[in-house]
Design an enzyme around this catalytic site. Sequence first.
Site, PDB file in Angstrom:
ATOM      1  N   LYS B 348     -79.650 -17.704  86.311  1.00 32.10           N
ATOM      2  CA  LYS B 348     -78.399 -16.930  86.040  1.00 32.10           C
ATOM      3  C   LYS B 348     -78.027 -15.660  85.720  1.00 32.10           C
ATOM      4  O   LYS B 348     -77.998 -14.805  87.345  1.00 32.10           O
ATOM      5  CB  LYS B 348     -77.172 -17.295  84.465  1.00 32.10           C
ATOM      6  CG  LYS B 348     -76.529 -17.007  84.459  1.00 32.10           C
ATOM      7  CD  LYS B 348     -76.034 -16.621  82.688  1.00 32.10           C
ATOM      8  CE  LYS B 348     -75.421 -16.076  81.668  1.00 32.10           C
ATOM      9  NZ  LYS B 348     -75.408 -16.734  80.319  1.00 32.10           N
ATOM     10  N   GLU B 403     -72.021  -4.386  71.388  1.00 33.51           N
ATOM     11  CA  GLU B 403     -72.323  -5.630  71.148  1.00 33.51           C
ATOM     12  C   GLU B 403     -71.422  -5.433  69.589  1.00 33.51           C
ATOM     13  O   GLU B 403     -71.177  -4.963  69.031  1.00 33.51           O
ATOM     14  CB  GLU B 403     -73.430  -6.152  70.861  1.00 33.51           C
ATOM     15  CG  GLU B 403     -73.947  -7.499  70.460  1.00 33.51           C
ATOM     16  CD  GLU B 403     -72.835  -8.198  71.146  1.00 33.51           C
ATOM     17  OE1 GLU B 403     -73.221  -8.825  72.329  1.00 33.51           O
ATOM     18  OE2 GLU B 403     -72.248  -9.576  70.902  1.00 33.51           O
ATOM     19  N   ASP B 430     -66.649  -3.954  68.896  1.00 34.61           N
ATOM     20  CA  ASP B 430     -65.670  -5.436  69.894  1.00 34.61           C
ATOM     21  C   ASP B 430     -65.363  -4.463  71.056  1.00 34.61           C
ATOM     22  O   ASP B 430     -64.968  -2.883  71.568  1.00 34.61           O
ATOM     23  CB  ASP B 430     -64.370  -5.532  69.587  1.00 34.61           C
ATOM     24  CG  ASP B 430     -64.189  -6.929  70.129  1.00 34.61           C
ATOM     25  OD1 ASP B 430     -64.262  -6.307  71.394  1.00 34.61           O
ATOM     26  OD2 ASP B 430     -63.410  -7.630  69.770  1.00 34.61           O
ATOM     27  N   GLU B 446     -70.834 -11.202  80.616  1.00 32.68           N
ATOM     28  CA  GLU B 446     -70.912 -12.319  80.712  1.00 32.68           C
ATOM     29  C   GLU B 446     -70.125 -13.087  79.953  1.00 32.68           C
ATOM     30  O   GLU B 446     -70.609 -13.284  78.378  1.00 32.68           O
ATOM     31  CB  GLU B 446     -72.053 -12.597  80.973  1.00 32.68           C
ATOM     32  CG  GLU B 446     -73.661 -11.789  79.684  1.00 32.68           C
ATOM     33  CD  GLU B 446     -74.165 -13.055  78.932  1.00 32.68           C
ATOM     34  OE1 GLU B 446     -74.497 -14.158  80.030  1.00 32.68           O
ATOM     35  OE2 GLU B 446     -76.053 -12.670  78.710  1.00 32.68           O
ATOM     36  N   GLU B 455     -63.057 -18.565  77.946  1.00 35.99           N
ATOM     37  CA  GLU B 455     -63.662 -17.881  76.668  1.00 35.99           C
ATOM     38  C   GLU B 455     -63.064 -16.519  76.840  1.00 35.99           C
ATOM     39  O   GLU B 455     -63.540 -15.746  76.077  1.00 35.99           O
ATOM     40  CB  GLU B 455     -65.304 -18.107  76.970  1.00 35.99           C
ATOM     41  CG  GLU B 455     -65.355 -19.507  76.654  1.00 35.99           C
ATOM     42  CD  GLU B 455     -67.030 -20.055  76.128  1.00 35.99           C
ATOM     43  OE1 GLU B 455     -67.952 -18.250  76.105  1.00 35.99           O
ATOM     44  OE2 GLU B 455     -68.029 -20.743  76.341  1.00 35.99           O
TER      45      GLU B 455
END
Lengths: 663, 663
Positions: B348, B403, B430, B446, B455
């Site tokens: 990945k 993050e 966020d 990702e 998601e």
Amino acid sequence: MAGIENQPRPSIEVPKVGLYSQIDYSEKKVDLTSLVTESSLSAFDFSLAPISFPSAFEKLREKQTQSQTRGISLQTPIWTFELEDLFITISTPSGSVVGVTSSSIKLDKEASDVQLHTLLLQKEIEWASHLGLKGVFLPPITHESKEECLPNYARVINQIISSNQSHMQYILPIHLDEDVSIFAWKKWNLFRNLVGHQTLLKIALVLSESHRPGIKARVAQWLGEPLSHVLLPASRFIPNRKGYPVLSRVDQEAFRSLYMVAPHFVILAPQKPLPQHTCNGDASLSAYSDYIRHLASNVDPPTCAFESQKTFDSFAKGYSDYLQAPLQPLMDHLESATYEVFEKDPVKYQLYEQAVYKALVDLNRAHDPVVIIVAGAGRGPLVDRCLKAAETAELPIKLYAVEKNPNAFVTLQRRKAQDWHDKVTIFFSDMRSWVAPEKADILVTELLGSFGDNELSPECLDGAQKVLKDGGISIPCDYSSYLAPMSSVRLHESIAAYNEPSKFEIPYVVMFQQVRLLADPAKTWTFTHPLPASGDLVDASIDNSRNDRYSVNRFKFTPDTEGLVHGLAGYFEATLYKDVVMSIHPTNHSPGMFSWFPLFFPLSSPIHVTPGTQLEVHIWRCSAPSSKKVWYEWCAIPKAPLQTCTSQSVIHNPNGRSYWIGL
Amino acid sequence: MAGIENQPRPSIEVPKVGLYSQIDYSEKKVDLTSLVTESSLSAFDFSLAPISFPSAFEKLREKQTQSQTRGISLQTPIWTFELEDLFITISTPSGSVVGVTSSSIKLDKEASDVQLHTLLLQKEIEWASHLGLKGVFLPPITHESKEECLPNYARVINQIISSNQSHMQYILPIHLDEDVSIFAWKKWNLFRNLVGHQTLLKIALVLSESHRPGIKARVAQWLGEPLSHVLLPASRFIPNRKGYPVLSRVDQEAFRSLYMVAPHFVILAPQKPLPQHTCNGDASLSAYSDYIRHLASNVDPPTCAFESQKTFDSFAKGYSDYLQAPLQPLMDHLESATYEVFEKDPVKYQLYEQAVYKALVDLNRAHDPVVIIVAGAGRGPLVDRCLKAAETAELPIKLYAVEKNPNAFVTLQRRKAQDWHDKVTIFFSDMRSWVAPEKADILVTELLGSFGDNELSPECLDGAQKVLKDGGISIPCDYSSYLAPMSSVRLHESIAAYNEPSKFEIPYVVMFQQVRLLADPAKTWTFTHPLPASGDLVDASIDNSRNDRYSVNRFKFTPDTEGLVHGLAGYFEATLYKDVVMSIHPTNHSPGMFSWFPLFFPLSSPIHVTPGTQLEVHIWRCSAPSSKKVWYEWCAIPKAPLQTCTSQSVIHNPNGRSYWIGL
């Protein structure tokens, strides 16, 4: 006996007649109050009326165009009705108005903007719910509805129903305007299967403007479905000799079928403004509602023709489609009220009297009294009939009556003291273990259930047979069970509502109403009494496996039969003696007899059958010698002519896990 | 990410090899101990052996004849085995013997005395259960079995399983001796549907004595079924150059498919007494078991070819057919161990590095550093890859990492202090609300789930897009979702075991094992990033309905495809940048990538599809602006060419009632 328990009865819905005037509601002369007044003056119980005017849809569309140019989606709750766009603006007397959603909404076809149509529908239903309307008519399904659009329409309805807390009914009008009704039904079936269990979703059948051939079959297709309304265009009525509107003979027949299953009828009045409303010259609108009520009052009650309408009414009202667990007559004692109800059957005991009479005449013993034993005498009705039969035959009898229920036995003692005196000897005992003072020529019992053997008549008679002389007569002398595949959304949903899979493994006693038989009943098995003479009767009575049965029936469906099999209807036919037959089989139901409603064996998952298919039904009558239980297991397997996709059932009630009858 | 949670893993069953010697067991020379010893010396893990000798059946028949003349039924428990009629008489080491019921029992055909056969089967199984055997082989289903006898056979099995409290497996041997395997499967399907949910009922596939054409399709038919054993006749083996028994190339292929789904293989050894047993001259029986183990060790793991077998093994072992609820990455914080697992994916991050490298080369800004923002940096793997890509491209970059997970952010701080220093600026926020110090040329994220958007990558990227320059690059730049109808009894039963209907309305992350894809996956929808430039981005972020989707896919089935659809397999394929594609779609799965298992959308009732049918699958991606939820609804409708009986699904998860992803 049919197992009527002393439970509170559900109230039966009395059919009501409504009016839907096909006028131009956006003409500002009409308001809701005058509409309701007019309708009520013409003796209608309720009215249908649009919720919003077409202007609401137009404004919404305009708003959307603006939003799109600004990049804002319509889904956000930024839009609400303006007062002037609503027809129903006030809360009306409870139940007197049913809302109709906008005819602009096209969720059943490919519309240019599904989101817009969805939003208007949501808003109209929110409004109807806010006002506390009892029901709202959804956009209809017609022959123009596209199957590929129905999943999304179903999703919208699901979303609306599940986000709405009210008990409002969602009524889906379905137009019977196709020559082949099956297509309309297929669309409905697709729709409701997508929606899943939603007891608030109902059907309004819309009959076409004019009569078309095949109405009977078209109507039959819907008898097992959750109908709430039937919409009758005024144009279907024809003037009678006096000029009053009446239905054609064929339509009257359709009405009779529908009356049994749909609680509400709506007249679709012509497209003229209300005040000018007349029909056939001088008859007012009330002629329609009066006529519907007149027709309704002349419809026979279900199942069979009853000799005494009054008896049936007082007895059966409220039992329509009401699930009752069958009796456990061996394990439980019947209550006095239960005896009282069944003793009133005007037909059953008459048949028993005939049978005893004919047996006495055949025996023709003028000097040597015939010994009759009534086993399970209850409060004595069979004793009375035996005495009467002997009197009519002018032949001497010797009568013994045995009863295991201590409470019923008290009554028997009173009856002996007051009425029978020396003509009858009574015994308090279980017939299976009773030692009779002498053996009988005739053994009379009434141990049959709706499915014949389901109240353990075979086991009881095997046990009681030792009191019968070799070559003696058992009344009844045989009985057969019958099964037919049937459709009834209401019964299936009633069981599903328990939310307990084991409830699908119980056969229920039900007076059928919203039920459609999909094929003629077929015989499963027969029990004959007495058993052939055998030296091993004592041994044999230990083991009941001789009464185990296994039957496979294959049902074919006529070219116009398509539907969902929700279960099997169970019936019995018994020979009391020679030509004296007692039956609840629909084609030769003993007229006027009401002691038994049919037995309903449910299927947990409905099976879709079509004209080409065969339905293979397996049913077992099982027993376990050690556990003193008897039970049924059943399953249904559709056999398609081609190797196509099918859904079959599981074997229900394995090992009697959910239901058994105790010995 | 695929949502591996830190739950105890189920243990994977390692395939075992068993022996079934086709000898005459009634020759008194053979006893169980020597059989087990012989088998174990030949390196077999377990043996099959008959429970009783044919003499048991003969004695029972004799007893029955006597009883009948005396009028006593056999059902009473008056009969028991005599010791000399039993082959298995002792409790053997756990798992080393599997019992085989008498070949005299014919419940699958019309037998002269069903009761006799039923009784012997009951007694044999009672005995096997008493001894604590792990499994018992039932009378097989072959091409001679009659469909009309299967309901009664199923009823007997139901009765036996439900009256037995042990955890013994009931193994139904099914002979693949027909050229058209579909008929065997149809019989099995009828049988198991009649029996209902019985997790102890398993299948042993019995391959024919010699190879027949079409083995691949015949085997494929069973991949979604609850196989426990595959029986391989020794005669199917051919000698290799050294004279050792091996399977033909075609059979090896069949073995590979079966190895993934069946835990046990059994060699059916020739009909000679055991001691003289040899094959191909000098090779002993152990040559067979050794060969099977050799083949097994060379089978690739499922889903795709993995570059690193070791990585996959340590990672995936134990996840086969294990249902996991998908992650809620926006609502919940991932745990450190979860990050650690996914960071190990050998493929990945390589793909991400390639994508960033190619984007940098395309931008080709030697002097003006390219601004890269890694949004959702986790513990930093993408930061590493961006730095490496810039190094390889020898081009300057300016790197920001953001993050929201406070725990991951601690690691990011450590990485910055230890490894990255001034090369990276990190932010704790966020991404949807973060105000960047400057806009990015490349936004790297990702956020993909097994089904692409599940998601909430679309919603996150809509919110984060404001940090990207007009004309900037999003990596990934698009992703599409795919669905395929699939069959898996095991997965369906796992959900049914919850005994809670809402569990059928949840899409699960699953590493497929006992799964059969019934058609190639079809694309449902695509998301592209960034959104086209718009002046209303701030407004738009309030409302996510732009990410609502609705897709209808129609699946056709090839002439050899018949089966039950238990649900839909969901996959994604993403374009990271230009030709850098990352995919879990079975036909172009990125080799060696293990971060995602497929998503499984269950159907509460399986749908039977046949070659002639089409399956119409509707799926919606829905959102409610006020509730901050996103969810899927789905349904499947079979379309038969003729108007035959079909079973369709309900719309699953209406209004997100059972499952939703929180924003």
